[in-house]
Design an enzyme around this catalytic site. Sequence first.
Site, mmCIF file in Angstrom:
data_model
loop_
_atom_site.group_PDB
_atom_site.id
_atom_site.type_symbol
_atom_site.label_atom_id
_atom_site.label_comp_id
_atom_site.label_asym_id
_atom_site.label_seq_id
_atom_site.Cartn_x
_atom_site.Cartn_y
_atom_site.Cartn_z
ATOM 1 N N ASP A 13 -41.010 0.474 31.656
ATOM 2 C CA ASP A 13 -41.479 1.758 32.176
ATOM 3 C C ASP A 13 -42.826 1.654 32.880
ATOM 4 O O ASP A 13 -43.612 2.603 32.893
ATOM 5 C CB ASP A 13 -41.592 2.804 31.042
ATOM 6 C CG ASP A 13 -40.265 3.035 30.353
ATOM 7 O OD1 ASP A 13 -39.231 2.954 31.037
ATOM 8 O OD2 ASP A 13 -40.271 3.298 29.134
ATOM 9 N N LYS A 16 -41.653 0.272 37.825
ATOM 10 C CA LYS A 16 -40.937 -0.686 38.693
ATOM 11 C C LYS A 16 -40.148 0.046 39.772
ATOM 12 O O LYS A 16 -40.132 -0.364 40.933
ATOM 13 C CB LYS A 16 -39.960 -1.535 37.845
ATOM 14 C CG LYS A 16 -40.655 -2.428 36.831
ATOM 15 C CD LYS A 16 -39.657 -3.168 35.962
ATOM 16 C CE LYS A 16 -38.897 -2.283 35.009
ATOM 17 N NZ LYS A 16 -39.693 -1.661 33.948
ATOM 18 N N GLY A 17 -39.497 1.160 39.363
ATOM 19 C CA GLY A 17 -38.652 1.909 40.298
ATOM 20 C C GLY A 17 -39.425 2.321 41.543
ATOM 21 O O GLY A 17 -38.962 2.138 42.661
ATOM 22 N N ALA A 39 -32.187 0.688 30.919
ATOM 23 C CA ALA A 39 -33.235 0.869 31.929
ATOM 24 C C ALA A 39 -33.206 2.299 32.468
ATOM 25 O O ALA A 39 -32.152 2.905 32.568
ATOM 26 C CB ALA A 39 -33.021 -0.116 33.072
ATOM 27 N N GLY A 40 -34.379 2.793 32.808
ATOM 28 C CA GLY A 40 -34.479 4.094 33.471
ATOM 29 C C GLY A 40 -35.569 3.980 34.505
ATOM 30 O O GLY A 40 -36.745 3.865 34.158
ATOM 31 N N HIS A 41 -35.185 3.931 35.766
ATOM 32 C CA HIS A 41 -36.163 3.752 36.841
ATOM 33 C C HIS A 41 -36.262 5.038 37.648
ATOM 34 O O HIS A 41 -35.280 5.482 38.237
ATOM 35 C CB HIS A 41 -35.765 2.563 37.730
ATOM 36 C CG HIS A 41 -35.688 1.266 36.974
ATOM 37 N ND1 HIS A 41 -35.191 0.107 37.514
ATOM 38 C CD2 HIS A 41 -36.073 0.948 35.709
ATOM 39 C CE1 HIS A 41 -35.264 -0.854 36.601
ATOM 40 N NE2 HIS A 41 -35.788 -0.364 35.509
ATOM 41 N N ARG A 139 -19.112 -15.425 23.125
ATOM 42 C CA ARG A 139 -17.918 -15.723 23.922
ATOM 43 C C ARG A 139 -16.685 -14.909 23.549
ATOM 44 O O ARG A 139 -15.563 -15.388 23.616
ATOM 45 C CB ARG A 139 -17.625 -17.235 23.877
ATOM 46 C CG ARG A 139 -18.763 -18.025 24.513
ATOM 47 C CD ARG A 139 -18.846 -19.415 24.027
ATOM 48 N NE ARG A 139 -19.192 -19.450 22.620
ATOM 49 C CZ ARG A 139 -19.311 -20.564 21.917
ATOM 50 N NH1 ARG A 139 -19.089 -21.726 22.466
ATOM 51 N NH2 ARG A 139 -19.646 -20.521 20.655
ATOM 52 N N GLN A 219 -36.657 -3.533 32.242
ATOM 53 C CA GLN A 219 -37.452 -3.720 31.030
ATOM 54 C C GLN A 219 -38.793 -4.398 31.377
ATOM 55 O O GLN A 219 -39.245 -4.264 32.500
ATOM 56 C CB GLN A 219 -36.681 -4.537 29.971
ATOM 57 C CG GLN A 219 -35.522 -3.771 29.327
ATOM 58 C CD GLN A 219 -34.273 -3.704 30.181
ATOM 59 O OE1 GLN A 219 -33.821 -4.690 30.727
ATOM 60 N NE2 GLN A 219 -33.676 -2.533 30.293
ATOM 61 N N ARG A 298 -37.353 9.990 24.473
ATOM 62 C CA ARG A 298 -38.266 9.805 23.340
ATOM 63 C C ARG A 298 -39.717 9.748 23.823
ATOM 64 O O ARG A 298 -39.982 9.199 24.894
ATOM 65 C CB ARG A 298 -37.964 8.466 22.637
ATOM 66 C CG ARG A 298 -36.670 8.442 21.880
ATOM 67 C CD ARG A 298 -36.443 7.083 21.240
ATOM 68 N NE ARG A 298 -36.135 6.042 22.223
ATOM 69 C CZ ARG A 298 -35.946 4.766 21.923
ATOM 70 N NH1 ARG A 298 -36.053 4.362 20.675
ATOM 71 N NH2 ARG A 298 -35.658 3.891 22.856
#
Length: 415
Positions: A13, A16-17, A39-41, A139, A219, A298
């Site tokens: 957070d 980056k976005g 992820a949340g951008h 696997r 992240q 959150r």
Amino acid sequence: MKADLVVGLQWGDEGKGKIVDHLAQRADVVCRFGGGHNAGHTIVVDGKKYALHLVPSGILNKKAINIVGNGVVLSPKDFIKELEQFEDIKGRLYISDKAHLLLPYHAQIDKAKEKLKGDKAIGTTGKGIGPAYGDKITRVGHRVGELLNPKKLTNDIMEYFRIYKPIFEALQIELPNKDELLDELTSYKEALKDLITDTTLMVWEALDNSKNILIEGAQGTMLDIDHGTYPYVTSSTTISAGACSGLGISPKNIGKTIGIAKAYCTRVGNGPFPSEDLGEAGEYLRQKGHEFGTTTGRPRRCGWFDAVATRHAVRLNGVDEIALMKLDVLDGLDEIKVCVGYEFEGKKINYVPYTLENVKPIYKSFKGWSKSKGIREFEKLPLEAKDYILALEELSGAKIGIISTSPDREDTIIR
Ligand code: GDP
Ligand code: IMO
Ligand code: MG
């Protein structure tokens, strides 16, 4: 031509976005290499806000091609939902056939295990990231390319359900029956079949044709599976090294690495955070910085810039240049602290040890300033803000080449 890379230097957070969107204006190809919809951008363009989870931030540049690489764990359900906000993705978005599928039972396992852990919970996003990567590494996972044959995939997943039945029962997870599963997978195939391809070849071709490639990390370094605050981390390689395996390129293909750091620190979820401020200043940063998770809503834990962790991240990622974000959030504070060392096992240290549990921060104080918000030229920043930036540059060991002074695309200083 080499690919430029954007990675988070803290606990995610960092902003980056916004920077990927800024750089994507001149990119031909934008790629995600790891993580999933944990992820949340957030990107703000002309006052309109977009929250991206799996779709690369280059989607807002109509000329760029966007790639979800093989290192990503992809939830078709959430991806399809996310795509609803874009009208014209045809020919602009591709998913690696080697990316791993994250299916609803992964999220159910994630939530059930977190609940059982009680106060030892990691505080995951509950999206199923750990279980999906777990299946990949052990696997028994399934890949996006398998969606193209839903009947076979259904049979294979039913077999997986059979083998792991005792675990699903113990966790009280109700699984779909064969028909329900086939319907679900068929609907995913219908929605995504034109997007699924060999993206490794696409990236190679772009490299060979000297296209401008931008790689978007998710992240942050301190959440990296190897180098973060294990076990309070995510399940992927978030540092620059992950870009190579997560896209199928070699280290020689990486050009400039831009590390993103906030002018202070935040963390969502549990685990050590040496420079956390549990008092008034932390609350000030949370409110002023709107520090509430893009993915889960959150409240983020807030604290001071950690120069020790940042220097560690600069080295791990091979950062050429730092983008310092959210400087404006510090506007109005009389005193700004920076963590410049740790007290660890009775000693003063200036590196990140094996664990950050029981590490105490050593702070240096800086004088605050009144306003940096919206400023677009370095010279126009308040003197104290310039001093602060130059000190962080010295302490972090990399040039601060970009400074962000609001969520808006244009409020960005290029030094
Ligand atoms: P990411 O996950 O690293 O892309 O970051 P997030 O989008 O989760 O969180 C960063 C938040 O800060 C978003 O809401 C952005 O709109 C916002 N933001 C980015 N840069 C700035 C800035 O310079 N100032 C302020 N006030 N907000 C910013
Ligand atoms: P972006 O890309 C902040 C955190 C979770 C939790 C830990 C493990 O927006 O920076 P997981 O669901 O991955 O198993 O949770 O990692 N986490 C993030 N924190 N930003 C993120 O992504 C995150 N992705 C995962 O809060 O502590
Ligand atoms: Mg985020």
